[in-house]
Design a protein around this motif. Structure first.
Motif: not given
Length: 154
Positions: A79, A81, A91, A94-95
């Motif tokens: 979860n 990117l 990192t 994601k949401s």
């Protein structure tokens, strides 16, 4: 009595002839022992330099494997990117899109830093991790060996 005195002189001459072969044998044994110790010294130096080269190769492999492990850990986080930059992988959620972690690809006290706790711009840019000049070297720099010491060629 003359017979015994002539025998006495004959024994003296015979006993002196054994001295020369005995000295030759002792000299040859001494020469063999000295050559053996000389050869042992050469073998010790050779094996020591081979062990040093092996240790150097092992350390190189460890550094590469640590960086590969950090890259795998940063790019396979669930979860999230990831974005790569020179020396680190960042990192993001994601949401939410907020910074999550920074995976460092160089030696540091903390190899993985939580980006949520970093609010200062210089800390987010990892400026505090920059070492002083001359403490790092490129892996492609040649190594010179002199007098049983390895050093980086400049």
């Amino acid at each position: 009595m003359k017979v015994s005195s002539s025998l006495h002189f004959a024994r003296r001459g015979a006993s002196g002839t054994a001295l020369l072969p005995a000295l030759l044998i002792v000299g040859m044994v001494t020469l063999v022992v000295v050559l053996f110790f000389n050869m042992s010294t050469v073998q010790l130096r050779s094996s020591s330099s081979h062990a040093a080269v092996h240790d150097l190769n092992t350390l190189q492999d460890m550094a590469v494997n640590a960086a590969i492990g950090q890259m795998r850990q940063g790019t396979t986080e669930t979860n999230a990117l990831w974005i790569s930059q020179p020396g680190a992988i960042r990192t993001y959620g994601k949401s939410t899109g907020t910074a999550s972690r920074i995976y460092k690809l160089y030696s540091a006290q903390e190899m993985v830093v939580s980006a949520a706790g970093l609010t200062d711009g210089s800390a987010l840019n990892l400026e505090s991790d920059v070492p002083p000049p001359g403490t790092l070297c490129r892996a492609s720099m040649p190594i010179s060996m002199s007098r049983r010491r390895m050093s980086l060629a400049t």
